[in-house]
Design an enzyme around this catalytic site. Structure first.
Site, mmCIF file in Angstrom:
data_model
loop_
_atom_site.group_PDB
_atom_site.id
_atom_site.type_symbol
_atom_site.label_atom_id
_atom_site.label_comp_id
_atom_site.label_asym_id
_atom_site.label_seq_id
_atom_site.Cartn_x
_atom_site.Cartn_y
_atom_site.Cartn_z
ATOM 1 N N TRP A 173 40.322 46.692 35.841
ATOM 2 C CA TRP A 173 40.117 45.537 36.731
ATOM 3 C C TRP A 173 38.687 45.615 37.282
ATOM 4 O O TRP A 173 38.277 46.665 37.787
ATOM 5 C CB TRP A 173 41.149 45.600 37.856
ATOM 6 C CG TRP A 173 41.048 44.499 38.871
ATOM 7 C CD1 TRP A 173 40.942 43.168 38.624
ATOM 8 C CD2 TRP A 173 41.051 44.660 40.300
ATOM 9 N NE1 TRP A 173 40.893 42.480 39.814
ATOM 10 C CE2 TRP A 173 40.959 43.369 40.855
ATOM 11 C CE3 TRP A 173 41.143 45.757 41.150
ATOM 12 C CZ2 TRP A 173 40.944 43.139 42.226
ATOM 13 C CZ3 TRP A 173 41.128 45.536 42.522
ATOM 14 C CH2 TRP A 173 41.032 44.247 43.047
ATOM 15 N N ASP A 254 47.150 52.579 40.967
ATOM 16 C CA ASP A 254 46.997 51.230 41.495
ATOM 17 C C ASP A 254 48.223 50.457 41.023
ATOM 18 O O ASP A 254 48.427 50.262 39.819
ATOM 19 C CB ASP A 254 45.710 50.595 40.958
ATOM 20 C CG ASP A 254 45.479 49.214 41.582
ATOM 21 O OD1 ASP A 254 46.319 48.781 42.391
ATOM 22 O OD2 ASP A 254 44.458 48.579 41.259
ATOM 23 N N LYS A 290 51.329 39.740 44.034
ATOM 24 C CA LYS A 290 51.995 39.115 42.883
ATOM 25 C C LYS A 290 53.511 39.129 43.054
ATOM 26 O O LYS A 290 54.169 38.115 42.862
ATOM 27 C CB LYS A 290 51.658 39.840 41.579
ATOM 28 C CG LYS A 290 50.296 40.447 41.500
ATOM 29 C CD LYS A 290 49.205 39.449 41.198
ATOM 30 C CE LYS A 290 47.868 40.155 41.234
ATOM 31 N NZ LYS A 290 46.738 39.359 40.908
HETATM 32 C C1 LMR Z 1 43.059 39.341 38.935
HETATM 33 O O1 LMR Z 1 42.743 40.353 38.292
HETATM 34 O O2 LMR Z 1 42.900 38.180 38.496
HETATM 35 C C2 LMR Z 1 43.722 39.494 40.273
HETATM 36 O O3 LMR Z 1 43.980 40.830 40.539
HETATM 37 C C3 LMR Z 1 43.001 38.798 41.352
HETATM 38 C C4 LMR Z 1 41.733 39.474 41.749
HETATM 39 O O4 LMR Z 1 41.557 39.707 42.952
HETATM 40 O O5 LMR Z 1 40.882 39.771 40.902
#
Ligand code: LMR
Length: 447
Positions: A173, A254, A290
């Protein structure tokens, strides 16, 4: 003494007289009286225009697009079949209960948040019968969703952990890469995703973990890896655990998708519980964005599982010292909603049903997209659309294919080719399949 700066009163007079004499005349007079106004550059003149966030910026671009065809598959946020954000019924019911309760007030929360929420959050992820909870060796604090939990954890690690370096899966992420260094923990990647198989590079991952220093912090996505949708099998998790424990590394989970990946809260907690069952220590960041749809309420928790109660209590005291100067104490409303649902057997049951409904709809989107690509004869193997799990499909489309799809089809997604399956509906699947088909065929023609 003459001053180059206007007082509030002078500004008012200037504005009023502007009504009678015209703006140009007033401007001229002002420049004569306050010559530095014309020349003085801002003390922020050097500030560069920052790029939009790679994920949230997609929504900014989407909002600007007037096309009725547009579809936002960028941010990971659940949408109904009608393409609308969903507020769970159980959330509305909990909220009504809270509003009706006249004994509630708007006082500050403790620095670590609502203690009942913290206890129930630890129970949700570690399991009702977790020995770590029974032995009082878990320090849990309420956090500003998953991001806040990660950030507080990072700062605690940078202050108190002897090996403040974290290894992140590649890819991960996008925000992870920023949260840890800014929290004082430098980061390095470990191999995770294999673009050739569009699956897990298990061997590469183990090799990199073995090569990482003893004691390093290892970030693991508890389930539904973002952005790839690729998770280790239960057997692979056990192999990962053995390597991490043999090197006395510190796992930092996470957990942003518990229950949202498989539809089962317990199944999605498997990896975390596996690591806690061996008695070792770990960090867990939880988010209710979520799974309860509480995105904007910023509801999350950070748990530090320690080996004994005395350490957990001291860790808790130090977490307070991280939080207090950062944001003092967390907001109450969202965590109160979550605590109400977690504490009440009937509401909890209702929640699991709604959660499963969301997970199932996402799974059905996978099948529909796969079928639509098959029906169009789109070149390539698309079975990864079915195999990957959770909110996202890591399509394998490259940046120029993504740009083509946005330009020609008004489909918005992150430039790494990730699409949010939760943003799709039966109505938009054909449009997406057309776009992918055209992007793939177009790229073949060019090469
Ligand atoms: C995403 O990856 O789209 C979500 O976790 C929202 C974000 O804050 O990036």
């Amino acid at each position: 003494m003459a001053s180059n700066f206007m007082s509030v009163q002078e500004r008012r007079i200037a504005t009023l007289s502007g009504h009678f004499r015209g703006a140009a005349a007033v401007e001229e007079e002002l420049l004569q009286r306050f010559p530095t106004m014309a020349m003085a550059p801002s003390v922020f003149e050097h500030v560069q225009q920052a790029p939009e966030d790679p994920i949230l910026g997609v929504t900014v671009a989407y909002n600007k697009d007037p096309s009725p065809l547009k579809v936002n598959l960028g941010v990971g946020a659940y949408r109904t079949e009608e393409g609308k954000p969903l507020v769970l019924n159980v959330v509305r019911r909990a909220e009504q209960q809270l509003v009706a309760d006249r004994s509630r007030n708007k006082e500050y929360q403790p620095i670590t948040g609502i203690s009942q929420f913290n206890k129930l959050s630890a129970k949700l992820i570690l399991g009702a019968n977790s020995p770590a909870i029974a032995e009082n060796r878990v320090a849990t604090v309420q956090a500003l969703s998953g991001t806040g939990a990660l950030r507080v954890g990072a700062e605690f690690i940078s202050r108190h952990y002897a090996k403040p370096i974290i290894f992140l899966p590649n890819p991960t992420w996008g925000n992870h890469n920023k949260i840890f260094p800014l929290g004082g923990v430098p980061q390095k990647p470990y191999r995770y995703y294999d673009p050739k198989t569009r699956g897990l590079d298990y061997e590469g991952m183990l090799e990199d973990l073995k090569a990482a220093p003893d004691g390093a912090v290892i970030l693991l996505h508890a389930c539904a890896h973002n952005p790839t949708g690729v998770d280790p099998t239960e057997e692979q998790w056990e192999g990962i655990r053995q390597v991490i424990r043999s090197k006395h590394q510190l796992p930092f989970f996470d957990c942003a998708y518990q229950g949202f990946a498989s539809g089962s809260l317990d199944k999605d907690a498997h990896a975390v519980r596996l690591f806690v069952a061996d008695g070792g220590e770990c960090f867990v960041a939880q988010s209710y964005a979520k799974n309860m749809g509480l995105y904007g309420e910023r509801v999350g928790a950070l748990s530090v599982v320690c080996t004994n109660a005395a350490v957990a209590s001291r860790v808790d005291s130090q977490l307070k010292l991280v939080i207090r100067p950062m944001y003092s104490s967390p907001p109450a409303h969202g965590a109160a909603i979550a605590a109400t649902i977690l504490a009440d057997g009937r509401l909890f049951q209702e929640w699991t049903v709604e959660l499963k409904g969301m997970a199932d709809r996402i799974i059905s989107m996978r099948q529909q997209l796969y079928d639509a690509l098959q029906a169009r004869g789109t070149p390539g193997d698309w079975t990864h659309v079915l195999k990957q799990i959770g909110m996202f499909t890591f399509t394998g489309l490259n940046k120029s294919q993504v740009e083509f799809m946005t330009r020609q089809y008004h489909i918005y997604m992150t430039s790494d080719g990730r699409i949010s399956m939760a943003g799709l509906s039966s109505k938009t699947v054909p449009h997406l399949a057309d776009a992918i088909h055209a992007a793939v065929v177009g790229a073949q023609r060019k090469s």
